[in-house]
Scaffold this motif. Structure first.
Motif, mmCIF file in Angstrom:
data_model
loop_
_atom_site.group_PDB
_atom_site.id
_atom_site.type_symbol
_atom_site.label_atom_id
_atom_site.label_comp_id
_atom_site.label_asym_id
_atom_site.label_seq_id
_atom_site.Cartn_x
_atom_site.Cartn_y
_atom_site.Cartn_z
ATOM 1 N N ARG A 50 0.851 -1.198 0.000
ATOM 2 C CA ARG A 50 0.000 0.000 0.000
ATOM 3 C C ARG A 50 0.880 1.239 0.000
ATOM 4 N N THR A 51 0.257 2.397 -0.165
ATOM 5 C CA THR A 51 1.011 3.650 -0.140
ATOM 6 C C THR A 51 1.307 4.052 1.300
ATOM 7 N N TYR A 54 -1.730 5.574 2.916
ATOM 8 C CA TYR A 54 -2.675 4.584 3.434
ATOM 9 C C TYR A 54 -2.247 4.098 4.815
#
Length: 71
Positions: A50-51, A54
């Motif tokens: 994920r980023t 996030y």
């Protein structure tokens, strides 16, 4: 410099909640020392695929309700 500031005692609770939500995370993935927020965020972003935004959002949500049982 991270946007997120995590106290060691708060992290112990948040870590349990995150490990319940993402049961594939290891103790090593969730290891944290105060002041090393950026390393934690980078490690979790890579592990969760994920980023960083996030991960910051997810940890922030866990930190908002430490006493709650919701994951």
């Amino acid at each position: 410099m991270s946007i997120l500031k995590i106290k060691e005692q708060d992290w112990q609770i948040a870590k349990i909640k995150l490990s319940r939500k993402y049961n594939h995370l290891t103790e090593e993935d969730l290891s944290y020392k105060e002041g090393e927020e950026d390393l934690l965020i980078e490690r979790l972003a890579k592990r969760l695929k994920r980023t960083k935004d996030y991960v910051v959002f997810t940890i922030g949500k866990q930190m908002e309700d430490l006493a709650g049982n919701r994951v």
